[in-house]
Scaffold this motif. Structure first.
Motif, PDB file in Angstrom:
ATOM      1  N   PRO A 202      -5.895  -7.155  10.425  1.00 61.15           N
ATOM      2  CA  PRO A 202      -6.706  -5.928  10.549  1.00 61.15           C
ATOM      3  C   PRO A 202      -6.269  -4.804   9.600  1.00 61.15           C
ATOM      4  O   PRO A 202      -7.099  -4.070   9.070  1.00 61.15           O
ATOM      5  CB  PRO A 202      -6.510  -5.530  12.018  1.00 61.15           C
ATOM      6  N   ILE A 203      -4.957  -4.656   9.385  1.00 59.94           N
ATOM      7  CA  ILE A 203      -4.498  -3.578   8.500  1.00 59.94           C
ATOM      8  C   ILE A 203      -4.995  -3.807   7.080  1.00 59.94           C
ATOM      9  O   ILE A 203      -5.456  -2.883   6.405  1.00 59.94           O
ATOM     10  CB  ILE A 203      -2.949  -3.496   8.513  1.00 59.94           C
TER      11      ILE A 203
ATOM     12  N   GLN B 246      -7.592  -5.539   6.210  1.00 56.29           N
ATOM     13  CA  GLN B 246      -9.042  -5.311   6.184  1.00 56.29           C
ATOM     14  C   GLN B 246      -9.365  -3.831   6.077  1.00 56.29           C
ATOM     15  O   GLN B 246     -10.251  -3.424   5.343  1.00 56.29           O
ATOM     16  CB  GLN B 246      -9.684  -5.908   7.439  1.00 56.29           C
ATOM     17  N   GLU B 247      -8.575  -3.042   6.764  1.00 56.96           N
ATOM     18  CA  GLU B 247      -8.804  -1.593   6.720  1.00 56.96           C
ATOM     19  C   GLU B 247      -8.579  -1.037   5.316  1.00 56.96           C
ATOM     20  O   GLU B 247      -9.343  -0.239   4.807  1.00 56.96           O
ATOM     21  CB  GLU B 247      -7.881  -0.911   7.727  1.00 56.96           C
ATOM     22  N   ILE B 248      -7.473  -1.495   4.688  1.00 58.32           N
ATOM     23  CA  ILE B 248      -7.161  -1.014   3.332  1.00 58.32           C
ATOM     24  C   ILE B 248      -8.283  -1.381   2.366  1.00 58.32           C
ATOM     25  O   ILE B 248      -8.732  -0.571   1.568  1.00 58.32           O
ATOM     26  CB  ILE B 248      -5.830  -1.620   2.842  1.00 58.32           C
ATOM     27  N   TYR B 249      -8.752  -2.622   2.470  1.00 61.24           N
ATOM     28  CA  TYR B 249      -9.719  -3.088   1.479  1.00 61.24           C
ATOM     29  C   TYR B 249     -11.146  -2.708   1.808  1.00 61.24           C
ATOM     30  O   TYR B 249     -11.975  -2.578   0.923  1.00 61.24           O
ATOM     31  CB  TYR B 249      -9.591  -4.610   1.301  1.00 61.24           C
ATOM     32  N   LEU B 250     -11.453  -2.504   3.101  1.00 55.80           N
ATOM     33  CA  LEU B 250     -12.842  -2.197   3.459  1.00 55.80           C
ATOM     34  C   LEU B 250     -13.010  -0.730   3.834  1.00 55.80           C
ATOM     35  O   LEU B 250     -14.006  -0.108   3.522  1.00 55.80           O
ATOM     36  CB  LEU B 250     -13.306  -3.097   4.606  1.00 55.80           C
ATOM     37  N   GLY B 251     -12.007  -0.194   4.528  1.00 53.13           N
ATOM     38  CA  GLY B 251     -12.178   1.155   5.041  1.00 53.13           C
ATOM     39  C   GLY B 251     -11.562   2.194   4.253  1.00 53.13           C
ATOM     40  O   GLY B 251     -11.593   2.784   3.364  1.00 53.13           O
TER      41      GLY B 251
ATOM     42  N   ASN C 275       0.854  -1.182   0.000  1.00 51.75           N
ATOM     43  CA  ASN C 275       0.000   0.000   0.000  1.00 51.75           C
ATOM     44  C   ASN C 275       0.889   1.231   0.000  1.00 51.75           C
ATOM     45  O   ASN C 275       1.807   1.332   0.810  1.00 51.75           O
ATOM     46  CB  ASN C 275      -0.930  -0.015   1.211  1.00 51.75           C
TER      47      ASN C 275
END
Lengths: 291, 251, 305
Positions: B243-244, B246-251, B226
């Motif tokens: 979690p990181i 998930q954050e990139i892809y969802l948040g 990223n």
């Protein structure tokens, strides 16, 4: 020192020719990546049409000059719409060969009409010759250099300031992207080709005004200088062509004056090869536009 | 149909396909595209390189395959340093890539496109180029189209041809740049199967991919980039719960 | 055959060699267009060898071909960072520059050209050399390097990605182009008895492009038949004023050729003859091995396995 200054003055006039032919060529190259071998022939066409209209048809110098410039523009337009537009843009080789064919066609068609001879050209106006402290120069030369500066700087400013000019630079940067943002790239390319042709025509008349002769195959020699200036300056760079063209003219004039004419072509070639080795994008070029 | 494997030949020569990226950085005109990226890929595994657009995936590919020279860092592969090599010498070292936008040789048939490839092993290759092309045609089921012009074929066939062209060089590793771009669901599963077959023949695969199911399906290892930085590196399960990521892809 | 027909064929075959040189350089993806210059360099070198050292024709041919090839390789190396249209531009300028320089070198006869070269070239020499060139190219195309050239000529990036060295391809493209153009130059010099600076000039380049584009730029046959066909066409046009063509006289032939070239490029950009693809035929594998490459390869794999 007098000789030196004299060579510089003569060189400026020669350099003006290089500039006038190169700026159109380099503009078209930049905008559409086209190596237009026929470009220098437009210069020759303008002079011969001028000659025909002004002298053979007795319409006078002014009408002749207008007809010459118009003819260059017309041939440029025909070249664009009837030849270049009919060829797949990705076939670089075909594009090049087509302009080569056009060049061969134009030269030999004109040559047929003048029996393959060099023709004398009447001056546009009566040139006055001046002698100032042993330096010789003529109004013809002054007009040539002055017009060159006006045309080159004007073109460069137009590319920067006018809307069409800005669009032209956008197309030159990235044709594909320009199309995506709905710029009419074909119109822009047509304008570039016709503008370049007209400038070549004006250049032809101004230069013939000082050399007072023209032959159908003059483009072969002019092209060499045109390529050298364009490459050294950086293909696509109008400002660069102005500086390099005038500079090359002066250097050549000095070399020929001091060392003899056999060195004339070596300068341009040598400069070109060195630039390509050291800085392939040219002195003023930002990047290479290849293909 | 019998699928010839290369694994015996490779182990016989005692070479290990092993790709190491260490501290690779690359910037363009002051803008950093890759910053200190490091990871390892084991021989004979499938690794995926994922991340949002502009994360530096293709830049990294270019740095690994010699199309760009990294500003800093090293790329080792099968015991050789690659970061200063020109593209053709990277290919000769056994690492071959495909391109994000499909590039076929215009006007050449499939068979001819294969014949043009040089074997990495040069004149010492045990097979001659025609036999090798025949093998590859059978392996990738290109018999039907072998004498057709590449550019006239549908997308899936062209993706296969890219892989076939790469296989002709007898590579140790293949780098695929977004193989499923523009593919239908059916084509995607065929491509996943193809990657599986490459793996079972002993070839190391590194794949850039956007399609998450495809990535989860094929890869043993996932590397996440990223903004030019490595943010995660692990197995599919580890990445899915990271979690990181998930954050990139969802948040 | 009348002497006239012989002389037309001889000239056409000489030009076909230069056109084959142009073919192979373009096929290698190198947009170099200084084959007129390479031809002229071959002509000067071969002519000097014949006049100064009285060597037999075969040696003159070798000297000319070698010199032109060497010049080609030097160009390839010097211009290795230049490609595409820019390369074309530069090679044109170099050709023109060398021509003008030759015109100013008194040791080469200056603008009058280099005189007194024996008139050795005849139809046999021309057709023999053209045959060697053609067969050489046809064999070369099937070799490892020839196939790699097929790839590099179409997409350099992909070619690199599958292990092909572009520099190597480029050097070979220039080398073979120079070799063939040089052979043509030696024959030309020994046909005319002199070689002139204008022979090197860019003004000749359109002619070779007309031959190649009309004949077909994807195959050496195109270079051969294009040269012969178009040269005969211009011979026919040349006698326009003797009544064969009422509207044209002989000064018209050149612009007609220019027009033919432009129309060909628009209507049929690949030229009349096209490349025959290499066909994959699994049932005929054993026969394919009888090819030049197959025989060679076959023996090798026997040795190693």
């Amino acid at each position: 020192m007098t000789y030196f200054t004299q060579f510089l003055i003569d060189g400026l006039a020669i350099g003006s020719l290089y500039v006038l032919v190169t700026i159109g060529f380099t503009l078209v190259f930049g905008v559409m990546g086209l190596l237009n071998v026929a470009h220098a022939d437009l210069y020759m066409v303008a002079v011969f049409v001028f000659l025909g209209v002004a002298q053979d048809l007795h319409f006078g110098i002014v009408l002749g000059a207008i007809a010459g410039i118009a003819a260059a523009g017309l041939v440029g337009a025909l070249l664009f719409w009837q030849v270049i537009r009919r060829i797949d843009r990705n076939r670089t080789l075909s594009m090049f060969v087509a302009t080569l064919g056009v060049s061969y066609f134009l030269e030999n068609l004109v040559a047929k009409f003048v029996q393959f001879r060099t023709e004398a050209v009447p001056p546009l106006f009566q040139s006055k010759f001046y002698d100032v402290s042993n330096l010789h120069f003529s109004t013809g030369q002054i007009v040539l250099v002055g017009s060159t500066l006006i045309i080159a700087v004007g073109l460069s400013q137009w590319l920067r300031r006018s809307n069409t000019g800005k669009l032209m630079r956008a197309v030159s940067e990235n044709t594909h992207l320009a199309e995506l943002v709905a710029i009419d790239t074909v119109r822009i390319m047509a304008i570039a080709v016709i503008l370049a042709s007209v400038i070549a025509g004006i250049g032809g008349l101004l230069v013939a005004n000082t050399t007072l002769s023209v032959n159908p195959f003059v483009a072969n020699d002019v092209s060499l200088k045109m390529f050298a200036v364009a490459v050294v300056a950086g293909v696509g760079s109008v400002d660069g062509a102005l500086v390099v063209g005038l500079f090359l003219g002066m250097i050549e004039s000095l070399t020929v004056g001091y060392f003899g004419s056999q060195w004339e072509t070596v300068i341009g070639l040598g400069a070109m090869i060195i630039v390509l080795l050291v800085r392939p994008q040219g002195l003023f070029g930002k990047r290479l536009r290849v293909g | 149909m019998k699928i010839p494997t290369q694994i015996d030949e490779r182990t016989a020569r005692g070479k290990l396909g092993y790709l190491g990226v260490c501290g690779v950085s690359k910037s363009f005109g002051g803008v950093s595209a890759l910053e200190d990226v490091s990871f390892d890929i084991k021989e004979g595994t499938v690794a995926a390189l994922i991340g949002p657009n502009g994360a530096g995936k293709t830049t990294l590919f270019n740095c690994i395959t010699g199309f760009l020279t990294p500003d800093r860092g090293s790329v080792t592969f099968a015991g050789q340093r690659l970061e200063r090599r020109s593209p053709h010498r990277v290919a000769q070292a056994g690492m071959v890539r495909t391109f994000q936008t499909i590039r076929m040789f215009p006007g050449l048939t499939v068979y001819e496109s294969l014949l043009t490839s040089h074997s990495r092993l040069g004149r010492t290759s045990r097979t001659n180029v025609r036999d090798r092309a025949q093998d590859v045609i059978y392996r990738l089921e290109l018999e039907e189209v072998a004498n057709r012009i590449c550019t006239e074929l549908p997308l899936l066939a062209q993706r296969k041809i890219e892989v076939a062209r790469a296989l002709m060089t007898e590579p140790l590793a293949i780098l695929l740049d977004e193989p499923t771009a523009g593919a239908t669901v059916g084509e995607r599963s065929q491509l996943a199967e193809l990657v599986g077959r490459l793996k079972s023949s002993g070839t190391t695969v590194l794949v850039i991919e956007h399609n998450v199911p495809f990535v989860m399906d094929v890869s043993d290892q996932i590397v996440v980039l990223n903004f030019g930085k490595l943010v995660a590196n692990g197995t599919a399960e580890q990445i899915a719960t990271n979690p990181i990521v998930q954050e990139i892809y969802l948040g | 055959m009348t002497p006239y027909v012989q002389s037309v064929f001889t000239t056409a075959l000489i030009y076909s060699l230069v056109t084959m040189g142009l073919y192979i350089t373009l096929a290698s993806g190198q947009f170099s267009i200084a084959h007129g210059m390479l031809m002229g360099i071959g002509g000067y070198a071969g002519g000097i060898a014949s006049v100064q050292f009285r060597v037999p024709m075969i040696l003159s041919l070798m000297v000319g071909a070698f010199t032109a090839a060497l010049f080609g390789v030097v160009m390839a190396l010097v211009l290795r960072r230049t490609s595409g249209v820019l390369l074309a531009t530069v090679t044109i300028a170099i050709g023109q520059g060398v021509s003008l320089t030759a015109a100013n070198l008194n040791s080469l006869g200056g603008s009058q050209g280099y005189f007194g070269i024996p008139l050795t070239t005849n139809l046999a020499w021309a057709s023999g050399t053209a045959l060697v060139g053609l067969v050489g190219l046809l064999v070369f195309r099937k070799t490892r390097l020839g196939l790699a050239m097929l790839a590099a000529g179409r997409d350099e990036t992909v070619a690199q990605s599958i292990g092909i060295s572009i520099l190597k391809i480029r050097i070979w493209g220039f080398l073979l182009g120079g070799l063939l153009a040089g052979l043509g130059g030696v024959l030309l010099a020994h046909n005319n008895g002199l070689i002139e600076p204008s022979d090197l000039s860019f003004a000749n380049e359109p002619l070779f492009f007309i031959f190649l584009m009309v004949g077909g730029l994807e195959t050496p046959w195109g270079a051969l038949f294009g040269s012969i066909g178009v040269w005969w066409l211009q011979e026919l046009l040349r006698f326009g004023n003797s009544g064969q063509f009422l509207i044209f006289d002989q000064a018209d032939r050149y612009w007609i050729l220019g027009l033919v070239m432009v129309i060909t490029v628009i209507v049929r950009p690949q030229g009349i003859l096209t490349r025959k693809p290499i066909v994959w035929n699994p049932t005929r594998r054993s026969f394919q091995l009888l090819g030049v490459l197959g025989l060679f390869r076959g023996r090798r794999s026997d040795n190693t396995s």
